[in-house]
Design a protein around this motif. Structure first.
Motif, PDB file in Angstrom:
ATOM      1  N   THR A   1       0.854  -1.321  -0.009  1.00  0.00           N
ATOM      2  CA  THR A   1       0.007   0.011  -0.068  1.00  0.00           C
ATOM      3  C   THR A   1       0.841   1.118  -0.055  1.00  0.00           C
ATOM      4  N   ARG A   2       0.806   2.215  -0.980  1.00  0.00           N
ATOM      5  CA  ARG A   2       1.254   3.500  -0.944  1.00  0.00           C
ATOM      6  C   ARG A   2       0.020   4.550  -0.615  1.00  0.00           C
ATOM      7  N   LEU A   3       0.082   4.884   0.537  1.00  0.00           N
ATOM      8  CA  LEU A   3      -1.022   5.813   0.989  1.00  0.00           C
ATOM      9  C   LEU A   3      -1.084   7.148   0.389  1.00  0.00           C
ATOM     10  N   ARG A   4      -2.106   7.727  -0.014  1.00  0.00           N
ATOM     11  CA  ARG A   4      -2.253   9.092  -0.508  1.00  0.00           C
ATOM     12  C   ARG A   4      -1.560   9.988   0.423  1.00  0.00           C
ATOM     13  N   PRO A   5      -0.654  11.222  -0.020  1.00  0.00           N
ATOM     14  CA  PRO A   5      -0.288  12.138   0.964  1.00  0.00           C
ATOM     15  C   PRO A   5      -1.294  12.630   1.980  1.00  0.00           C
TER      16      PRO A   5
ATOM     17  N   ALA B   1      -2.589  10.904   4.502  1.00  0.00           N
ATOM     18  CA  ALA B   1      -2.968   9.584   5.324  1.00  0.00           C
ATOM     19  C   ALA B   1      -2.367   9.074   6.311  1.00  0.00           C
TER      20      ALA B   1
ATOM     21  N   HIS C   1      -6.699  11.005   8.628  1.00  0.00           N
ATOM     22  CA  HIS C   1      -5.620  12.063   8.430  1.00  0.00           C
ATOM     23  C   HIS C   1      -4.488  12.089   9.321  1.00  0.00           C
TER      24      HIS C   1
ATOM     25  N   THR D   1      -7.704   1.882  -4.909  1.00  0.00           N
ATOM     26  CA  THR D   1      -8.620   3.084  -5.760  1.00  0.00           C
ATOM     27  C   THR D   1      -8.729   4.326  -4.752  1.00  0.00           C
TER      28      THR D   1
ATOM     29  N   LEU E   1      -7.807   4.956  -1.090  1.00  0.00           N
ATOM     30  CA  LEU E   1      -6.634   5.212  -0.256  1.00  0.00           C
ATOM     31  C   LEU E   1      -5.363   5.536  -0.735  1.00  0.00           C
ATOM     32  N   GLY E   2      -5.115   5.110  -1.924  1.00  0.00           N
ATOM     33  CA  GLY E   2      -3.734   5.107  -2.424  1.00  0.00           C
ATOM     34  C   GLY E   2      -3.733   4.431  -3.691  1.00  0.00           C
ATOM     35  N   GLU E   3      -2.268   3.666  -3.735  1.00  0.00           N
ATOM     36  CA  GLU E   3      -1.888   2.571  -4.714  1.00  0.00           C
ATOM     37  C   GLU E   3      -1.761   1.357  -4.068  1.00  0.00           C
TER      38      GLU E   3
END
Length: 431
Positions: free
Chosen positions: A131-135, A137, A178, A224, A226-228
């Motif tokens: 998992t690569r979380l969105r900035p 998160a 967050h 989709t 939370l990130g990649e």
């Protein structure tokens, strides 16, 4: 992955030895968190019914779900919980509270409990890698829920298909929290780990009831939304690479991103008199470069402030649960700490979380010290059992009997015929 969790029945001795250390840390750090006034108040407000699972260090045994949630919160409340730089977070804290509570309820065997704990850690760590979380998160309560579900599924003896469904269901109950909740000092961040324990238990029970399905939920929730998400990481070297052996233990009560800076400051402390300091420049990798707040308002926000950690280290020599939050000298020195990102340090991720500290004095002289990882990382001054015991004795000075119990259970658990009574002993006497 479902087959590995369901069917794996042995681990190398070195892995079991590391599991013992992680358990010792989990038991002791949870007990330290349970002693906080706010955690005691939460336990009173919860009004959990008596049950089979211990509130570690809190003097009570309660219903399984309550124990999982409350122990999960206590474990992370002092920022002392074990972590893993490759997972980018805390695999044990995501899964161990749920597995230990369920093991106490089921009175599971030691070998089964150890296998479930390892499954929880390895699955959570691989979901963290994937998992690569969105900035923005925060990693608490999202990718690691799958690990909690995996460990609980193993304890319930689910078959490979049902175990895979439990894991996927757990991944579908991710928290979208967050990171600013941590830096702002909002304890909801701690509740995300309680939610991970509860969701892991729910996911495994749904699978046991035949309600769970494996539809690739993780790619949607963790990818989709939370990130990649890179599903290939989930089975990479599964059963041969044990991520639990590559984690870190903490000696500072603060976010792990602040630790290298604190360690570097401690190395310079004998030569850096605070009254003579003009500025402290902290160069960090990109992951830690945002923890620059100098106006912390409570313990949680202070633990996510590199200026607080560096100033406290410089003035007192440690960052512990009892470190003063409102010392005027600490606040004054913290305002002279400047935190900036450094591309050369970011390039060394994930193998290193390097930090460089430069202290400039009023006479213009400068001292610089760089560290590749925090003390306690498996790759940099790893902590031994005796090191952990010494830390726990410092953090639990009035609970020597509880520390002794934690040491004994962490060593003996994989070989116990039944774990229920041993785990319940960790409730201890209410402080």
């Amino acid at each position: 992955m479902g087959a590995w969790v369901s069917e794996a029945d042995s681990a190398p001795d070195a892995v079991l030895e590391r599991l013992s250390l992680v358990l010792l840390d989990v038991f002791g750090v949870t007990a330290a968190g349970a002693s906080l006034p706010e955690q005691k108040a939460l336990c009173r407000a919860w009004r959990a019914p008596e049950g089979p699972a211990p509130l570690i260090g809190a003097g009570r045994c309660v219903a399984t779900d309550a124990a999982g949630w409350l122990n999960g919160m206590a474990l992370v409340s002092l920022e002392l919980d074990e972590g893993n730089k490759y997972a980018k977070g805390h695999p044990a804290a995501h899964g161990f509270p749920a597995v230990l509570a369920l093991a106490a309820e089921l009175d599971s065997t030691g070998p089964d409990t150890a296998a479930a704990l390892l499954a929880a850690y390895e699955v959570a760590s691989r979901f963290g890698r994937a998992t690569r979380l969105r900035p923005g998160a925060h990693p608490h309560g999202n990718w690691g829920v799958a690990g909690a579900a995996a460990g609980c599924a193993r304890l319930l003896n689910l078959d490979p298909g049902a175990t895979a469904a439990a894991i996927d269901t757990g991944a579908g109950m991710a928290i979208a929290g967050h990171f600013d909740s941590a830096t702002d000092g909002n304890p909801v961040r701690n509740a995300w780990m309680g939610a991970s324990a509860m969701s892991g238990l729910v996911a495994a029970r749904m699978a046991a009831a035949g309600m769970a399905r494996n539809t690739g939920t993780a790619a949607l929730s963790l990818g989709t939304l939370l990130g990649e998400f890179d599903a290939g990481e989930l089975t990479a070297e599964l059963g041969t690479r044990w991520d639990i052996t590559r984690g870190y233990f903490k000696r500072h009560a603060s976010c792990s991103f602040t630790h290298p800076a604190a360690d570097a400051m401690l190395a310079l402390r004998d030569r850096a008199k605070p009254d003579d300091i003009e500025e402290i420049l902290v160069e960090s990798h990109a992951l830690g470069a945002g923890l620059s707040e100098v106006d912390w308002s409570n313990r949680l926000s202070a633990m996510f402030s590199t200026p607080f950690a560096v100033a406290t280290a410089a003035l007192t020599g440690e960052i512990g649960p009892e470190s003063a939050l409102d010392d005027p000298a600490v606040r004054a020195l913290a305002r002279r700490v400047r935190l900036v990102p450094a591309d050369d340090l970011t390039a060394r991720l994930p193998d290193e979380r390097a930090t460089r500290v430069s202290v400039t004095f009023t006479d213009g002289a400068t001292l610089t010290h760089e560290v590749p990882n925090p003390v306690g990382d498996a790759d940099h001054h790893p902590l031994t059992e005796q090191d952990l015991i010494a830390l726990l004795e410092t953090w639990l000075p009035r609970r020597p009997a509880l520390v002794d119990r934690a040491v004994a259970v962490s060593r003996e658990l994989p070989g116990l015929a039944r774990t229920g009574d041993a785990l319940r002993e960790l409730a201890g006497d209410d402080e």
